[in-house]
Structure formats: C-alpha cells, structure tokens
Scaffold this motif. Structure first.
Motif, short mmCIF file in Angstrom:
data_model
loop_
_atom_site.label_atom_id
_atom_site.label_comp_id
_atom_site.label_asym_id
_atom_site.label_seq_id
_atom_site.Cartn_x
_atom_site.Cartn_y
_atom_site.Cartn_z
N MET A 16 0.84 -1.20 0.00
CA MET A 16 0.00 0.00 0.00
C MET A 16 0.88 1.25 0.00
O MET A 16 2.00 1.22 0.47
N LYS A 17 0.30 2.34 -0.56
CA LYS A 17 1.06 3.58 -0.69
C LYS A 17 0.14 4.76 -0.40
O LYS A 17 -1.08 4.67 -0.57
N THR A 18 0.72 5.86 0.02
CA THR A 18 -0.04 7.10 0.14
C THR A 18 0.62 8.14 -0.76
O THR A 18 1.84 8.31 -0.73
N VAL A 19 -0.19 8.79 -1.60
CA VAL A 19 0.38 9.80 -2.49
C VAL A 19 -0.42 11.10 -2.44
O VAL A 19 -1.58 11.13 -2.01
N ASN A 20 0.26 12.15 -2.82
CA ASN A 20 -0.38 13.46 -2.92
C ASN A 20 -0.50 13.78 -4.41
O ASN A 20 0.48 13.74 -5.15
N TYR A 38 -4.80 6.86 -0.77
CA TYR A 38 -4.18 5.71 -0.12
C TYR A 38 -4.74 4.46 -0.78
O TYR A 38 -5.97 4.31 -0.90
N GLY A 39 -3.88 3.59 -1.27
CA GLY A 39 -4.34 2.38 -1.94
C GLY A 39 -3.17 1.57 -2.45
O GLY A 39 -2.01 1.94 -2.24
N SER A 40 -3.49 0.48 -3.16
CA SER A 40 -2.43 -0.35 -3.70
C SER A 40 -1.82 0.35 -4.91
O SER A 40 -2.44 1.23 -5.51
N ASP A 83 0.02 16.14 -11.08
CA ASP A 83 1.32 15.90 -10.45
C ASP A 83 1.16 14.94 -9.28
O ASP A 83 0.33 15.16 -8.40
N VAL A 84 1.94 13.88 -9.24
CA VAL A 84 1.83 12.88 -8.17
C VAL A 84 3.13 12.84 -7.37
O VAL A 84 4.22 12.77 -7.95
N LYS A 85 3.01 12.91 -6.03
CA LYS A 85 4.20 12.79 -5.17
C LYS A 85 3.91 11.78 -4.08
O LYS A 85 2.83 11.77 -3.50
N GLU A 86 4.88 10.94 -3.78
CA GLU A 86 4.66 9.96 -2.73
C GLU A 86 4.82 10.61 -1.35
O GLU A 86 5.68 11.46 -1.14
N LEU A 87 3.94 10.20 -0.42
CA LEU A 87 3.98 10.73 0.95
C LEU A 87 4.37 9.59 1.89
O LEU A 87 4.27 8.42 1.52
N PRO A 88 4.80 9.91 3.11
CA PRO A 88 5.00 8.86 4.12
C PRO A 88 3.70 8.07 4.26
O PRO A 88 2.61 8.65 4.22
N LEU A 89 3.80 6.76 4.41
CA LEU A 89 2.60 5.91 4.44
C LEU A 89 1.67 6.33 5.56
O LEU A 89 2.07 6.50 6.71
#
Ligand code: ZN
Ligand code: ZN
Ligand code: FE
Length: 744
Positions: free
Chosen positions: A1-5, A46-48, A73-79
């Motif tokens: 799983m990942k969280t992105v902005n 938040y999702g796979s 624009d997609v950026k990864e965030l702390p889970l």
C-alpha cells in the motif's frame, strides 16, 4: 500500500471535479481526501500501487465533461492509512487559478425541468455539477456556496442531502437548489412570483409585447421574432434601425427550419457555452436582420429560457424570440433591478427579474464558423475567463483593453485571462463597469498587477482610467500601439512568439506619428515592432462623421481625379455643394486627418457602389459590401502593392460609373486587397526572412477577405496565423496588451 499526494491543475473548480474524484476513488478502492485549493484540486490517496495508477489515469484521461485537466502531479507521501474517501473543506492557496465560465443547462437538468415527477419540475434555477452559473455568481475564491450569490439561499434538507451524497448528480454542486429553497423569479412592480411571473411574461410576449428578462449575465430585451410589429417597435424604442437582433430558438428543429446549419455550426450551437452563432438565414422576418443574409442564433441556455418556451400554461408562444442585450446604446448590459428600472423600463412593457444576484456581467458570446473552425466575434459568457496559456513568467499584469468593445485581460504567471465583454467606453457607465469588473476579476484570480498596459491613444477613456489606476496602485503603465496589440493577440492565441509579418487591418487606431492608422503591415515579435508598410494614406474629412459616413471618405478620395465632382454626383455620393465643401476642407486641412484606416476604405467602396452611403452601426457598410461581393464572381484583380489602394478605389469608381456589375466590383475590391497584402508580405519576407503572416484587426471579421488572403498567402508558401478563440476586433486588444506586459 502507498499514500500519495496528487495535484490536479486546470478547470477543476465548479465542474464537479471533487465528486467525480470521490466516485472514482470508490471505484478504484482508494481512500483519502480531496480538497479544493483554489488553483488546483489536492487529493491525498491511499491504496495499492495498481489501484493508485488506475485512479490517476482516470483523473488524467477521463475527467468530467466540463473539466479541463492541464496537468496531474503525483508525489509519494510517508505511508498513512485512511478508511474512507472524503471531500474536505477548502483552504486557500496561491498559484495559477482557473475560474469556470458559466455553463449552459445540461441535458439531464433540461429533462428534469420538464418532468412532472421530478422534485425540481419547472424550477427556473435547476442546475447540477455539470451546469449552471459560475463566474457571474462568484464573489470570491475558492468556489464554495458561501462565496457565491447563493449564500442567501440556505439549502433545504433534501437539497442538502443530494449535495453531500456521492451518488447524486448534485454532489458538491455549489448553486444547487429547488422549488423550496432556491431563488425566485418575479415581475417588477407586481406581486407575481414564480411560475405566475413566467406565465405573465409568456402572455405578454404572445400578445406582441416587449419584455425585459433577467438571465445569467444580465437582462435581455425579448419579443416574438415572428411578430413584425413587435420587432419594429423594439427597433424604434432602442433607436436601432438596422443592426441585427439575435434570435433565441426553441430547439435545433426550429434552427434547421429557419437557417442553413453545418455540423460544425450545430456543434457550436449545442455545446456547453451556447453562444450566438451567425448562420445563413432561410426564413424569419427581414426586420430581424435587415438586408443581411445571416442571423445570430442561440439555443436556450438557462432554465428560465426553457420555461419561456415550454411552460405548460394556456398560452402558446413563438418558437423564435428576439433576445438582445438590455442596455442603453453604449452603456453596459443591465445587471440589477435598479439598472433595469432606470435604463430600459421605457423600452419594454414588463420586466421579469429574479433574486439571484449577478456579480459580474456577461453578455452573450458571438461566434461564427470559418472553414470548419470557430471564428470569435465577441468572447464573453461561457468562455470568459478561461485562460490562454503562454510561457511561464513570474509577472502579473493587467491589460485594460481598447475603447470600443472593451474587454480587459489579466496576465498572471503563464496564463492570460480575458474578461467578459464590457462595452464601448465613451459612456461613463461602461467606464464604471470596467473599474468594478476588473477589480473583481483581480480578486477572483488573486492578481495584484505589477504593471498596467493600455492603448497609446491620448484621448481614450481607457487611457485615463489606466493612468489613474496605475497611479493608485503605484505601478508602471506601458502604452502599446493599437495595431501592434492586435497582432500580439493573434500571436498569443496561436502560441507563436517568433517574429511574424503582422497584417493589422482595422477601423481606427492612434498611430505612432499621430495620424490615424488601420491598414498596417508590421514586422514584429513579442517585444518590438516595425511598421514596414501600410495602405495609401488618404484624407479623412469630417472628423467623427467620416467614420459613420463612407461617402465622405469616397468624395475625398475621388476629389483628386480630373472630374471628381462629376463622378461623385453621378455615383450619388453627394451633390456638388457637398463635394465643394469636402474639397475645401481637405485642401485647407479643416477637420481633416491623415489616415490609413482600411475600415474606412471599405466604407468608401460601399458608398461608391451604392450599397451603403453611411452606417447606422459599426461595420454596417463594410459588412454589406462583403455580402455584395459574395454574390459577385471572381473577376480580374487590380495589380499592385498596398500603396496602390487609393488607385484601386478610383478604378472601382470609374468602372461603377460605367455601369459595371456592382457585385463583381465588390468582389474585385476584396480580391485585389488580398493580392496586395500578399505582394506586401512577399516583399517583407524578401527583406526580413520571415515566413509567418498573422491576419488581425476588425477588418478581418470579414470572412471573405480572410479566406481570399489566407489562400493567396498559403499559395505563396506562407505559414498563416488566424484568430479563432480571440476576436480579431478590438475585443481582443487586451490579450495583446497583457502578452506584451508579461514579457517586457
Ligand atoms: Zn445540469
Ligand atoms: Zn432545496
Ligand atoms: Fe482595432
């Protein structure tokens, strides 16, 4: 799983983007939040990995119908885990801002409006996330109900439920309302409200009366387009003998019956902007557009308009209604009840208003199709303030526009936002409207201009307004030559900033040498210009009168000929006395200006051919000349360069007096001009090595001249830039000004 902005930029406000996001999130098993940041929508997802990729693709490639996605624009965030998807309260942020234009009523709302089983049956303000007013009711950003004219109408419990229900078409639709909680229409000066009011107006129109009706961006004056008596009375009351009236038709069937419509024209008519489209006329009374083979047609674009045609009461109403902006000549369109009472109550028998405030005026847009592409004449409701992209800068500027057909334009960072139509500036009310509208637009777009730009004309009211504004804001003011601004506007909408040969053919503009310009050829880029040639100078005798009375220009041009007097009287331009007067004023320089205005040349030829001796509205004589030319056949062209235009006019006068066919002569004038422009561009290409030509200025509203000139230039190997979304006339000046401001 990942969280992105995820940041989604573009027209994502007021088009149902957040509810769409919430639905997409549920489909793709995404949890998190969406919020409206003013300039973009921010999504925490938040999702796979797979679900996130599919979700982002949906945002990017299949956004809601009315949205325009410029970038994602997609950026990864702390889970961080979320267990649902929610829309959260807006927070203000700064950056590029996209304010949605007003959107015509959608198909689903149109059906509900006339469905007796729907809870919004016959509700004059029905709307959804896909349709309804936007810019005209927006007080501040971000776009939320409490910052619109709807703040005075708290939602009833059912509307509130739809507003918060992901599955509803009205989820998060700011202006959502119904018969229980929405605004109301009413007849000014009576107790009639709601459907009684609509019925009352329908009865009045059916009886041949004239009604003023408040719509989306202002009031219209309305009467039965099939009732000549009513149409003529409206002409008389508005002192508007010849200028065409726009007609709102009930549906496409009516349009097809009354006009010739191409598929491209139909697409424009039925699109979400619902502008007025100029169509070739088949039917309808001559009085709608006297002596004019085209009429301006639009379809109903608000539920109020639909009810005018279709309210099920005992009256039967025409399927074609005149709908013309309700204003005093020269003044802006009426926006409030006070405006309407003060200014147009003497033009109409009844006024239907409503209590949803119009915060910024938006006249109907006017467009036409030129070889399959839109060719804008007035860019306003439905289009403004959609931006035009340009290169990124860190500047914010305000181009105040020209004097006639004024619009202004805010340039911010890499975007140019043209305003809705404001009007002709010689009226103090229009000047006030410019001040308040520019203030509001600056607020909505969070734009504090660092520079103002205006025209060079020392006598323009816009120049005085800009000087005053610049002084108050403590920022510099740059003055840009009128015809150069036209070329810049054409470059801006084509996103071309390399040097071009700018052909700026126009009515009147203040030239750098103090003479009147308007038939200019420049070599220019976005920073500087050089006037490389122009049409032959002539004497414009009679000051302001000369711009309305083409026969004066014609007489002045012909007075250089051996028997000018005889020719003028033979052609019916004027009698001997008037000719002698013009000749004398010209030789002594009384009330006489040196001019290269191509618009005036068209007026002169129109007079010489006996088509129009004078104009009752701007462009009347020259448009009539174009219609005449379209009936003529291709004839020979008068050879030469632009310095030969006076000789061309004299040749046409001689041939006309010999009895040559006036339609053919009108065609010859157009074809010769196109030829001369091409010769001039070839000469400029030889000297400067530039192979791009931009055609701009009010004269290029003339579709025949555009086609002829473009074809000849292309045959000679030129890359030709034409207008499409920005008008070639003075309504586009502000865009050129703002472009210049951003890059100096
Ligand atoms: Zn709708
Ligand atoms: Zn309600
Ligand atoms: Fe102009």
């Amino acid at each position: 799983m990942k969280t992105v902005n995820i940041h989604v930029y573009g027209i994502v406000q007021g088009v149902g983007f957040r509810p769409f996001t919430a639905n997409a999130a549920r489909r793709h098993d995404i949890c998190g939040t969406a919020s409206n940041k003013g300039s973009y929508v921010e999504i925490i997802a938040y999702g796979s990995e797979n679900d996130l990729a599919a979700f982002t693709d949906t945002l990017r490639y299949s956004p809601p119908e009315r949205a325009v996605v410029l970038s994602v624009d997609v950026k990864e965030l702390p889970l961080r885990a979320y267990d649902d998807f929610r829309i959260i309260e807006s927070e203000r942020e700064y950056g590029d801002i996209f304010v949605s234009p007003d959107i015509a009523i959608c198909e689903k709302c149109s059906k509900e409006l006339l469905d007796p089983h729907d809870r919004r049956y016959l509700h004059p303000f029905i709307n959804c996330t896909q349709c309804g007013p936007r810019l005209t009711i927006l007080d501040n950003m971000p776009y939320d109900r409490e910052r619109t004219s709807m703040k005075g109408f708290p939602m009833c419990s059912i509307c509130a439920r739809e507003y918060t229900d992901h599955m509803s078409r009205r989820y998060d639709a700011q202006p959502v309302c119904c018969n229980d909680c929405g605004p109301q229409v009413y007849i000014i000066g009576t107790e009639l409200r709601g459907l009684d009011a609509v019925s009352y107006v329908r009865k009045a129109i059916a009886e041949g009366k004239i009604a003023a009706i408040k719509g989306i961006g202002g009031f219209h004056l309305c009467c039965d387009a099939r009732n000549d008596e009513a149409v003529l009375r409206l002409r008389k009351l508005k002192s508007r003998p010849m200028k065409p009236f726009a007609v709102m038709m009930r549906d496409m069937d009516t349009v097809r019956r009354e006009c010739k419509v191409t598929p491209e024209e139909e697409a424009l008519l039925t699109g979400w902007q619902k502008p007025i489209v100029l169509l070739e006329r088949l039917g309808l009374s001559e009085h709608i557009a006297p002596d004019n083979p085209t009429i301006g047609v639009m379809l109903p674009y608000s539920p109020i308009h639909m009810l005018l045609f279709d309210l099920p009461d005992t009256y039967s109403i025409s399927d074609a209604l005149v709908m013309t902006s309700a204003n005093v000549k020269g003044a802006p369109i009426c926006r409030t009840d006070e405006d309407a009472l003060r200014e147009i109550s003497s033009f109409c028998d009844v006024i239907m208003s409503h209590n949803r405030d119009i915060l910024i005026r938006a006249d109907d847009s006017v467009t036409q199709v030129l070889d399959g592409k839109p060719y804008m004449i007035r860019r306003s409701r439905g289009y403004a303030p959609l931006p035009i992209m340009t290169d990124k800068t860190d500047r914010i500027v305000l181009g105040i526009g020209g004097e006639l057909k004024n619009t202004f334009c805010i340039g911010k960072y890499g975007l140019l936002y043209p305003s809705p139509y404001v009007g002709d500036m010689e009226d103090i009310r229009t000047a006030d409207a410019l001040l308040s509208a520019s203030e509001r637009m600056c607020r909505l777009l969070e734009a504090q201009p660092d520079t103002l730009i205006c025209d060079k004309h020392p006598g323009y009211n816009t120049t005085a307004i800009a000087e005053d504004m610049a002084h108050k804001l403590g920022v510099p003011l740059i003055k840009v030559q009128h015809h150069y601004a036209h070329v810049l506007s054409c470059m801006a909408e084509n996103r071309r900033y390399d040097p071009v040969i700018g052909v700026s053919f126009d009515g009147t503009g203040y030239g750098d040498d103090g003479t009147i310009w308007g038939g200019e050829v420049f070599v220019c880029d976005i920073r500087e210009y050089r006037r490389v040639s122009h049409i032959a100078q002539f004497r414009q005798v009679g000051g302001d009168l000369a711009s309305r009375e083409g026969w004066r220009i014609a007489a002045s041009l012909l007075s250089d000929m051996p028997d000018g007097k005889g020719l003028c009287t033979k052609l019916g331009l004027c009698d001997e006395k008037a000719f002698t007067l013009i000749e004398m004023m010209k030789s002594r320089g009384i009330n006489t200006a040196v001019s290269t205005s191509c618009g005036r040349l068209f007026d002169a030829v129109s007079a010489i051919l006996g088509i129009r001796r004078a104009s009752t509205f701007e462009g009347e004589a020259s448009t009539a000349l174009m219609f005449a030319a379209e009936k003529g056949s291709a004839s020979d062209v008068y050879p030469g360069r632009l310095s030969d235009t006076s000789a061309l006019v004299r040749e046409i006068a001689l041939r006309a007096s010999d009895g040559d066919n006036i339609y053919d002569l009108a065609m010859m004038f157009h074809a010769s001009l196109a030829d001369m422009i091409t010769e001039e561009c070839i000469a400029a290409r030889d000297s400067f090595g530039i192979n791009t030509a931009a055609l701009t200025g009010g004269v290029f509203q003339n579709r025949l001249l555009v086609r002829l000139t473009r074809d000849k230039l292309e045959k000679s190997g030129f890359d030709v830039l034409l207008h499409s979304q920005i008008p070639p006339n003075d309504g586009g000046i502000c865009v050129g000004q703002a472009l210049y401001g951003l890059f100096t």
